[in-house]
Design a protein around this motif. Structure first.
Motif: not given
Ligand code: HEM
Length: 218
Positions: A28, A36, A54, A60, A64, A115, A118-119, A122-123, A140, A144, A148, A157, A208-209
């Motif tokens: 995943w 990204n 979506r 989706l 999840r 991590l 962070f998740v 991040h969410l 999106v 982003v 950032l 990030y 990206v960052p």
């Molecule tokens: C470092 C650069 C990263 C960027 C730019 C990024 C960007 C994004 C974006 C744009 C979304 C969707 C947000 C939305 O529209 O709902 C997302 C979802 C997510 N990201 Fe990241 N992400 C990054 C790193 C990570 C990392 C390192 C992890 C895990 C260790 C991660 C785990 C997730 C998860 C679990 C979701 C939710 C997926 C879902 O909604 O089905 N991301 N990320």
């Protein structure tokens, strides 16, 4: 379900479940990093990609649910194996055993917890739009890039990308060994390839960052 419960009850079975859930999360993460990279093709490509994901809510939510289940099995398995390991160790061996526990394994636990934190952040940040003044659902690319822009957020990030690369490197290695996929000699030979893929994932996330900081993505 019954087979899963039976697997969970044995140490070997729990190790296999940690490894299998870890491999699922690995796949995943590779898909996430590839997604990204659409950011580098501009807002239309990135927003279009997110909208396409979506477009089928059932798929989706199935992904999840799979992700959440894999994360729970992975974390609960690691915690329970660590507890079982501590309980099985005689008291006066605790110190020596702790020393013998490799640096990498300890880093895995601390890194894994970071991590997870962070998740959650991040969410809340990019999915829910909390701590994000300019958040607009569905935009999106802007979310982003705008999210950032503060250097300390970009730094979080970048750190997460590097931490994830290290976690994937050691995790894939440990999973292959605990599932007995590779004989010892072959495992050693494949180490550089595993390192290369993990470094590519770390670089993919950090790009990206870094690009936002450099002003290439704006
Ligand atoms: C470092 C650069 C990263 C960027 C730019 C990024 C960007 C994004 C974006 C744009 C979304 C969707 C947000 C939305 O529209 O709902 C997302 C979802 C997510 N990201 Fe990241 N992400 C990054 C790193 C990570 C990392 C390192 C992890 C895990 C260790 C991660 C785990 C997730 C998860 C679990 C979701 C939710 C997926 C879902 O909604 O089905 N991301 N990320």
């Amino acid at each position: 379900m019954d087979a899963l419960a039976r697997l969970w009850r044995s140490t070997v079975g729990r190790k296999a479940l940690v490894a299998a859930s870890g491999l699922f999360l690995w796949v995943w993460v590779v898909l996430h990093v590839a997604g990204n990279l659409t950011l580098f093709s501009g807002p239309a490509a990135a927003d279009g990609y997110a909208a396409a994901l979506r477009a089928t809510p059932a798929a989706l939510w199935a992904v999840r649910a799979g992700l959440a289940a894999a994360a729970i099995v992975h974390v609960a398995g690691v915690v329970s194996l660590a507890r079982a390991g501590r309980a099985a160790r005689p008291r006066h061996h605790a110190h020596a055993a702790r020393r013998a526990s490799t640096m990498a394994a300890r880093t895995m636990r601390v890194g894994g917890a970071l991590l997870l934190a962070f998740v959650v952040y991040h969410l809340l940040h990019l999915t829910a739009g909390l701590f994000h003044p300019g958040f607009l659902p569905g935009h999106v690319y802007d979310n982003v890039v705008g999210g950032l822009r503060p250097p300390w957020v970009a730094a979080i990030y970048i750190a997460a990308g590097v931490l994830l690369g290290l976690h994937l490197f050691h995790g894939l290695w440990a999973a292959a060994r605990s599932l007995g996929v590779w004989p010892e000699g072959a495992a050693r030979q494949r180490r550089p390839a595993v390192a290369l893929v993990s470094a590519a994932v770390a670089l993919g996330f950090a790009s990206v960052p870094l690009a936002v900081l450099a002003g290439w993505l704006r």
